[in-house]
Design a protein around this motif. Structure first.
Motif, PDB file in Angstrom:
ATOM      1  N   GLU A  67       0.858  -1.195  -0.056  1.00  0.00           N
ATOM      2  CA  GLU A  67      -0.107  -0.098  -0.056  1.00  0.00           C
ATOM      3  C   GLU A  67       0.782   1.169  -0.051  1.00  0.00           C
ATOM      4  O   GLU A  67       0.549   2.263  -0.536  1.00  0.00           O
ATOM      5  CB  GLU A  67      -1.090   0.140   1.174  1.00  0.00           C
ATOM      6  CG  GLU A  67      -2.158  -0.804   1.108  1.00  0.00           C
ATOM      7  CD  GLU A  67      -3.120  -0.384   0.009  1.00  0.00           C
ATOM      8  OE1 GLU A  67      -3.018   0.666  -0.360  1.00  0.00           O
ATOM      9  OE2 GLU A  67      -4.406  -0.982  -0.058  1.00  0.00           O
ATOM     10  N   ALA A  70       2.426   1.890  -4.349  1.00  0.00           N
ATOM     11  CA  ALA A  70       1.793   2.191  -5.475  1.00  0.00           C
ATOM     12  C   ALA A  70       2.273   1.605  -6.629  1.00  0.00           C
ATOM     13  O   ALA A  70       2.663   2.267  -7.661  1.00  0.00           O
ATOM     14  CB  ALA A  70       1.497   3.845  -5.719  1.00  0.00           C
ATOM     15  N   TYR A  90      -6.680  -6.054  -2.392  1.00  0.00           N
ATOM     16  CA  TYR A  90      -5.871  -4.835  -3.238  1.00  0.00           C
ATOM     17  C   TYR A  90      -6.423  -4.634  -4.435  1.00  0.00           C
ATOM     18  O   TYR A  90      -6.619  -3.418  -4.772  1.00  0.00           O
ATOM     19  CB  TYR A  90      -4.462  -5.364  -3.223  1.00  0.00           C
ATOM     20  CG  TYR A  90      -3.609  -4.160  -3.482  1.00  0.00           C
ATOM     21  CD1 TYR A  90      -2.949  -3.407  -2.561  1.00  0.00           C
ATOM     22  CD2 TYR A  90      -3.270  -3.771  -4.877  1.00  0.00           C
ATOM     23  CE1 TYR A  90      -2.189  -2.416  -2.971  1.00  0.00           C
ATOM     24  CE2 TYR A  90      -2.614  -2.589  -5.366  1.00  0.00           C
ATOM     25  CZ  TYR A  90      -1.849  -2.092  -4.219  1.00  0.00           C
ATOM     26  OH  TYR A  90      -1.140  -0.999  -4.340  1.00  0.00           O
ATOM     27  N   LYS A  93      -9.395  -2.477  -4.603  1.00  0.00           N
ATOM     28  CA  LYS A  93      -9.074  -0.715  -4.104  1.00  0.00           C
ATOM     29  C   LYS A  93      -8.356  -0.202  -5.274  1.00  0.00           C
ATOM     30  O   LYS A  93      -8.498   0.828  -5.447  1.00  0.00           O
ATOM     31  CB  LYS A  93      -8.391  -0.843  -2.772  1.00  0.00           C
ATOM     32  CG  LYS A  93      -9.109  -1.386  -1.643  1.00  0.00           C
ATOM     33  CD  LYS A  93      -8.370  -1.087  -0.408  1.00  0.00           C
ATOM     34  CE  LYS A  93      -7.558  -0.160  -0.132  1.00  0.00           C
ATOM     35  NZ  LYS A  93      -6.951  -0.084   1.088  1.00  0.00           N
ATOM     36  N   HIS A  94      -7.504  -0.881  -5.930  1.00  0.00           N
ATOM     37  CA  HIS A  94      -6.418  -0.461  -6.853  1.00  0.00           C
ATOM     38  C   HIS A  94      -6.758  -1.135  -8.199  1.00  0.00           C
ATOM     39  O   HIS A  94      -6.081  -1.913  -8.642  1.00  0.00           O
ATOM     40  CB  HIS A  94      -5.392  -0.421  -6.374  1.00  0.00           C
ATOM     41  CG  HIS A  94      -4.980   0.035  -5.049  1.00  0.00           C
ATOM     42  ND1 HIS A  94      -4.934   1.303  -4.837  1.00  0.00           N
ATOM     43  CD2 HIS A  94      -4.827  -0.430  -3.850  1.00  0.00           C
ATOM     44  CE1 HIS A  94      -4.629   1.409  -3.374  1.00  0.00           C
ATOM     45  NE2 HIS A  94      -4.760   0.374  -2.768  1.00  0.00           N
ATOM     46  N   GLN A  96      -6.421  -0.117 -11.300  1.00  0.00           N
ATOM     47  CA  GLN A  96      -5.654  -0.066 -12.297  1.00  0.00           C
ATOM     48  C   GLN A  96      -4.288  -0.790 -12.216  1.00  0.00           C
ATOM     49  O   GLN A  96      -3.588  -1.048 -12.948  1.00  0.00           O
ATOM     50  CB  GLN A  96      -5.133   1.676 -12.354  1.00  0.00           C
ATOM     51  CG  GLN A  96      -4.155   2.099 -11.053  1.00  0.00           C
ATOM     52  CD  GLN A  96      -4.821   2.162  -9.569  1.00  0.00           C
ATOM     53  OE1 GLN A  96      -6.204   1.792  -9.531  1.00  0.00           O
ATOM     54  NE2 GLN A  96      -4.106   2.475  -8.598  1.00  0.00           N
ATOM     55  N   THR A  97      -4.099  -1.477 -11.133  1.00  0.00           N
ATOM     56  CA  THR A  97      -2.706  -2.055 -10.772  1.00  0.00           C
ATOM     57  C   THR A  97      -3.056  -3.477 -11.495  1.00  0.00           C
ATOM     58  O   THR A  97      -4.220  -4.292 -11.092  1.00  0.00           O
ATOM     59  CB  THR A  97      -2.549  -2.209  -9.333  1.00  0.00           C
ATOM     60  OG1 THR A  97      -2.290  -0.962  -8.520  1.00  0.00           O
ATOM     61  CG2 THR A  97      -1.363  -3.056  -8.992  1.00  0.00           C
TER      62      THR A  97
END
Length: 204
Positions: A67, A70, A90, A93-94, A96-97
């Motif tokens: 976290e 990034a 994860y 929440k993200h 784009q990753t």
């Protein structure tokens, strides 16, 4: 090997590892200065609640650390199956990753415990992986057999088999074959769970 491959191509890569060695059941003392080590609860039996709790805590703490980073892509070794669970959290929440799962083994399927692995807590352990596989952008398998086993759980288009191989050692063998002797050749894996010395002693 993946870390070295990335670094050799100029990528900004980080390797997060447990500070506990599963094979020897000891804390790692000879640490690589380049790696990030997560303090991990020891366990001493492969079939134990302590092992499950240790895996859960490591996966949680590893993704807590991530976290702060990034990253564009997270390359996750599975098992431990808790890694898939926390990777999915994860990813939600993200989004784009990118997440890549590298299935280096199938647990508990390959656990040598007979039919009991079809019952709790083994079924829970398996679901941690199975219910989260499809969140990955890519699922890398150790062999094509894994893809057959996972059919229906993850899109085939996401799966790819990658055969890892160390760099050629340069050693060349010129065997002397004697027709008066029986010559045997071992074809198989050479790793931490294969006892080559015992195999050789049985042959003798």
């Amino acid at each position: 090997m993946i870390y070295d491959w990335c670094k050799a191509r100029g990528m900004d890569a980080a390797l997060i590892s447990s500070d506990f060695d599963h094979i020897t059941k000891r804390k790692i003392t000879d640490k690589n200065a380049e790696f990030i080590y997560i303090k991990t609860q020891p366990y001493y039996k492969n079939m134990s609640l302590q092992r499950i709790l240790s895996h859960r805590a490591f996966a949680r703490d590893a993704f807590d650390y991530i976290e702060t980073m990034a990253p564009d892509l997270i390359y996750v070794s599975v098992p431990p199956n808790f890694m898939a669970h926390y990777a999915a959290k994860y990813k939600r929440k993200h989004s784009q990753t990118k997440i890549y799962f590298d299935l280096i083994d199938l647990w508990p399927e390959s656990f040598p415990v007979g039919n009991i692995k079809n019952y709790p807590p083994f079924t829970f352990w398996r679901r941690l992986r199975d219910t989260n596989l499809n969140i990955a952008d890519k699922v890398i398998t150790e062999c094509d057999l894994y893809q057959d086993r996972l059919a229906g759980l993850v899109d085939r288009s996401k799966m790819q088999t990658l055969y890892m191989a160390r760099q050629d050692s340069g050693i060349r063998i010129a065997p002397h074959l004697d027709e008066k002797c029986i010559h045997l050749c071992y074809l198989g894996s050479i790793n931490s769970i294969i006892d080559i010395d015992t195999i050789a002693s049985l042959i003798h």
